[in-house]
Design a protein around this motif. Structure first.
Motif, PDB file in Angstrom:
ATOM      1  N   PHE A   1       0.876  -1.303  -0.058  1.00 38.41           N
ATOM      2  CA  PHE A   1       0.063  -0.089   0.028  1.00 38.41           C
ATOM      3  C   PHE A   1       0.825   1.208   0.028  1.00 38.41           C
ATOM      4  O   PHE A   1       0.632   2.171  -0.789  1.00 38.41           O
ATOM      5  N   ILE A   2       2.057   1.261   0.912  1.00 34.88           N
ATOM      6  CA  ILE A   2       2.920   2.235   0.864  1.00 34.88           C
ATOM      7  C   ILE A   2       3.553   2.725  -0.226  1.00 34.88           C
ATOM      8  O   ILE A   2       3.612   3.661  -0.932  1.00 34.88           O
ATOM      9  N   ALA A   3       4.094   1.478  -1.028  1.00 38.67           N
ATOM     10  CA  ALA A   3       4.747   1.764  -2.143  1.00 38.67           C
ATOM     11  C   ALA A   3       3.728   2.167  -3.224  1.00 38.67           C
ATOM     12  O   ALA A   3       4.271   3.195  -4.173  1.00 38.67           O
TER      13      ALA A   3
ATOM     14  N   GLY B   1       1.794   6.508  -6.778  1.00 40.17           N
ATOM     15  CA  GLY B   1       0.502   7.258  -7.353  1.00 40.17           C
ATOM     16  C   GLY B   1       0.957   8.830  -7.169  1.00 40.17           C
ATOM     17  O   GLY B   1       0.634   9.835  -8.087  1.00 40.17           O
ATOM     18  N   LEU B   2       1.504   9.249  -6.090  1.00 42.27           N
ATOM     19  CA  LEU B   2       1.882  10.695  -5.835  1.00 42.27           C
ATOM     20  C   LEU B   2       2.953  10.947  -6.769  1.00 42.27           C
ATOM     21  O   LEU B   2       3.064  11.974  -7.578  1.00 42.27           O
ATOM     22  N   LEU B   3       4.038  10.064  -7.192  1.00 48.73           N
ATOM     23  CA  LEU B   3       4.801  10.189  -8.192  1.00 48.73           C
ATOM     24  C   LEU B   3       4.153  10.711  -9.278  1.00 48.73           C
ATOM     25  O   LEU B   3       4.589  11.414 -10.375  1.00 48.73           O
TER      26      LEU B   3
ATOM     27  N   PHE C   1      -4.211   9.106  -3.123  1.00 47.19           N
ATOM     28  CA  PHE C   1      -2.883   8.337  -2.878  1.00 47.19           C
ATOM     29  C   PHE C   1      -2.290   8.395  -1.445  1.00 47.19           C
ATOM     30  O   PHE C   1      -1.688   7.643  -0.814  1.00 47.19           O
ATOM     31  N   THR C   2      -2.491   9.560  -1.037  1.00 47.16           N
ATOM     32  CA  THR C   2      -2.033   9.824   0.562  1.00 47.16           C
ATOM     33  C   THR C   2      -2.680   8.798   1.537  1.00 47.16           C
ATOM     34  O   THR C   2      -2.326   8.434   2.486  1.00 47.16           O
TER      35      THR C   2
ATOM     36  N   MET D   1      -5.757   2.356  -9.435  1.00 53.84           N
ATOM     37  CA  MET D   1      -5.969   3.840  -9.415  1.00 53.84           C
ATOM     38  C   MET D   1      -4.724   4.539 -10.034  1.00 53.84           C
ATOM     39  O   MET D   1      -4.870   5.565 -10.577  1.00 53.84           O
ATOM     40  N   VAL D   2      -3.776   4.043  -9.893  1.00 53.93           N
ATOM     41  CA  VAL D   2      -2.256   4.745 -10.254  1.00 53.93           C
ATOM     42  C   VAL D   2      -2.527   4.775 -11.711  1.00 53.93           C
ATOM     43  O   VAL D   2      -2.327   5.740 -12.580  1.00 53.93           O
TER      44      VAL D   2
END
Length: 259
Positions: free
Chosen positions: A57-59, A64-66, A85-86, A241-242
């Motif tokens: 999940f963290i990865a 997603g943020l990147l 994404f956060t 979602m990414v």
């Protein structure tokens, strides 16, 4: 079909879901919910695999943020996806914390990030398919409702009258509303994400199946539980979602709906 009629149908669907939810009696948390099949330590970490299986999940949230940072998505939509994404990162942290010592107190930190993701994704679909401003305006009220659903559950549990109905509505309503929105409001964005949305729903459904067969899967494999696999499957759903953001970043801003 006229735009107003479509909106009325969506409102009707929402009312049916809300009213239907509260026709049921209050649903308390099952006391056995915190009893998982795999309780083995790994590197001194209690319930090791159930904790470590949250790392994806963290990865995914970071990816997603990147992706969002490199995308051409308009600013108002970027706010929604940033929170989404956060929230995925917070799911990894919150669920990992919960599984170190599972109880109702730590479960709050697991469930709140989940509601942020559910509500942010619903807001994103509204913004993309119906109206950008409407999606942005709905974002924070929906997230407040999502967080309130967890706090309400926690409070009712603390006074001996546990009630999961509102949290259940927050969790499953987007799974009904999002396909309905895509059917009622076709757009250029829809066409490019139709092939991705089903995979989000499919992998989320697979995650729920793994969750239900936690003990059976652990008994069959002897080393991995259904709950650990649930985390992996749900992270795969989040990965799509990414991919949605990566597809939408290629769509010119003028194609975003704004009635």
């Amino acid at each position: 079909m006229k735009f107003r009629v479509k909106i009325l149908l969506l409102i009707l669907l929402t009312l049916i879901c809300v009213i239907g939810t509260f026709l049921f009696d209050p649903v308390p948390q099952n006391p056995s919910f915190h009893k998982f099949s795999d309780r083995n330590q790994i590197l001194g970490i209690p319930n090791g695999l159930n904790v470590l299986s949250n790392l994806p999940f963290i990865a995914v949230g970071i990816m997603g943020l990147l992706s969002l940072k490199r995308s051409a998505i308009i600013q108002s939509l970027a706010v929604i996806y940033f929170l989404l994404f956060t929230g995925i990162i917070l799911i990894g942290l919150g669920s990992g914390w919960y599984h170190l010592s599972p109880d109702n107190n730590s479960l709050v930190y697991d469930r709140i990030p989940m509601t942020i993701v559910f509500m942010a994704f619903l807001s994103a679909v509204v913004a993309e398919c119906i109206d950008v401003n409407a999606g942005v305006r709905l974002l924070f009220p929906l997230i407040v409702i999502g967080i309130a659903s967890v706090l309400y559950w926690y409070y009712t549990e603390s006074i001996g009258r546990g009630d999961l109905r509102l949290y259940g509505l927050v969790q499953f309503y987007p799974m009904v509303a999002i396909p309905a929105i895509l059917l009622l409001f076709p757009s250029p964005a829809n066409k490019r994400t139709w092939r991705l949305l089903p995979w989000i729903l499919i992998w989320y459904a697979i995650a729920k199946i793994f969750e239900q067969f936690d003990f059976d899967i652990y008994d069959a494999t002897g080393f991995v539980s259904g709950h650990s696999l649930k985390h992996i499957a749900a992270a795969v759903a989040a990965w799509y979602m990414v991919k949605v953001v990566r597809v939408k970043s290629k769509i010119p801003a003028k194609t975003h709906v704004n009635h």
